[in-house]
Scaffold this active site. Structure first.
Site, mmCIF file in Angstrom:
data_model
loop_
_atom_site.group_PDB
_atom_site.id
_atom_site.type_symbol
_atom_site.label_atom_id
_atom_site.label_comp_id
_atom_site.label_asym_id
_atom_site.label_seq_id
_atom_site.Cartn_x
_atom_site.Cartn_y
_atom_site.Cartn_z
ATOM 1 N N ASP A 131 33.077 32.663 33.042
ATOM 2 C CA ASP A 131 34.571 31.998 33.410
ATOM 3 C C ASP A 131 35.461 32.878 33.823
ATOM 4 O O ASP A 131 35.450 34.148 33.874
ATOM 5 C CB ASP A 131 34.967 31.191 32.113
ATOM 6 C CG ASP A 131 35.841 30.081 32.410
ATOM 7 O OD1 ASP A 131 36.101 29.164 31.751
ATOM 8 O OD2 ASP A 131 36.224 29.924 33.864
ATOM 9 N N GLU A 161 36.149 24.141 28.736
ATOM 10 C CA GLU A 161 35.955 26.070 29.010
ATOM 11 C C GLU A 161 35.933 26.498 27.570
ATOM 12 O O GLU A 161 34.770 27.117 27.202
ATOM 13 C CB GLU A 161 36.998 26.638 29.791
ATOM 14 C CG GLU A 161 36.904 26.111 31.214
ATOM 15 C CD GLU A 161 37.987 26.750 32.073
ATOM 16 O OE1 GLU A 161 39.136 26.871 31.519
ATOM 17 O OE2 GLU A 161 37.825 26.985 33.171
HETATM 18 O O1 DER Z 1 41.681 26.990 34.208
HETATM 19 C C1 DER Z 1 41.121 28.019 33.834
HETATM 20 O O2 DER Z 1 41.297 28.804 32.951
HETATM 21 C C2 DER Z 1 40.487 28.660 35.019
HETATM 22 O O3 DER Z 1 39.398 29.697 34.674
HETATM 23 C C3 DER Z 1 41.470 29.321 36.116
HETATM 24 O O4 DER Z 1 42.745 29.100 36.076
HETATM 25 C C4 DER Z 1 41.124 30.521 36.705
HETATM 26 O O5 DER Z 1 40.939 30.331 38.099
HETATM 27 P P1 DER Z 1 40.775 31.192 39.437
HETATM 28 O O6 DER Z 1 39.518 31.854 39.082
HETATM 29 O O7 DER Z 1 40.611 30.281 40.471
HETATM 30 O O8 DER Z 1 41.800 32.218 39.408
#
Ligand code: DER
Length: 210
Positions: free
Chosen positions: A85, A107
């Site tokens: 993630d 998540e």
């Molecule tokens: O919502 C979250 O935690 C996502 O992982 C995120 O905000 C990261 O987003 P990005 O990879 O587009 O920076």
């Protein structure tokens, strides 16, 4: 775009290094996670990698399907081998701020069911202390009927809890789970494990006075 190149190469390395055959893979949300899913699809195509993907949002589910990856869920596979993630900010202690994309709850659930949690974060997310780069506050998902009591409890901890308003829709952002998001803008650095526990203890339903 050097940032996108960096995100892509980090995502590809994470997938190549951490995803093995017959893995159940938690796939994150946001733009960085898309690079990871694309790499997974390439490995499936080129190496015949056998994996099943557990999505963490409507967005990641859509991309899994568009890329032809095989979908599963926590009912079928409550034990995930690796979750990959993005994040909004990472401090020196690997404490994360997540939820900038509003997908934090699923998540967190998927990563909590996973043996291994791999976070891909480009240099913009790297901070000595949380709040240094990510100034939008800590995202907290709340059940709509409880957002005011939760705001009040957060105010007691200091800082400013703000209901996240939508841009392309009148009213607040509604998450994939039908909830609101409060972005809790804090001022000074905190003991984040204590704060995390404290926030988790906030009853989203008012307890009856006994
Ligand atoms: O919502 C979250 O935690 C996502 O992982 C995120 O905000 C990261 O987003 P990005 O990879 O587009 O920076």
């Amino acid at each position: 775009q050097p940032i996108e190149v960096g995100k892509k190469s980090a995502a590809w390395k994470a997938v190549d290094h951490h995803v093995m055959d017959n893995f159940i893979v938690g796939v994150g949300s946001g733009s960085t996670a898309v690079y990871a899913m694309e790499r997974l699809a390439l490995r499936v195509k080129e190496e015949g990698l056998k994996i099943l993907c557990v999505p963490t949002s409507f967005q990641s589910r859509q991309i899994v399907k568009q890329l032809g990856l095989s979908l599963t869920d926590l009912e079928e596979h409550p034990q995930v081998d690796v979750a990959i993630d993005g994040a909004d900010e990472v401090d020196y202690n690997m404490t994360l701020i997540k939820g900038g994309g509003g997908c934090l709850t699923q998540e967190k659930i998927v990563s909590s069911c996973s043996q291994n949690f791999i976070v891909i974060a480009d240099h913009r997310k790297d901070s000595k202390e949380l709040g240094q780069n990510w100034t939008k506050g800590i995202p907290i998902e709340v059940i709509p009927m409880a957002f005011v009591p939760v705001q009040r409890r957060l105010e007691k901890l200091g800082g400013t809890p703000v209901l996240r308003m939508a841009i392309a829709k009148a009213g607040p952002v509604i998450t994939d789970n039908g909830n609101f998001i409060i972005d809790w803008k804090f001022s000074e650095v905190r003991e984040w494990t204590v704060i995390n526990q404290t926030i988790k203890m906030i009853p989203v339903f008012r307890q009856n006075r006994t």
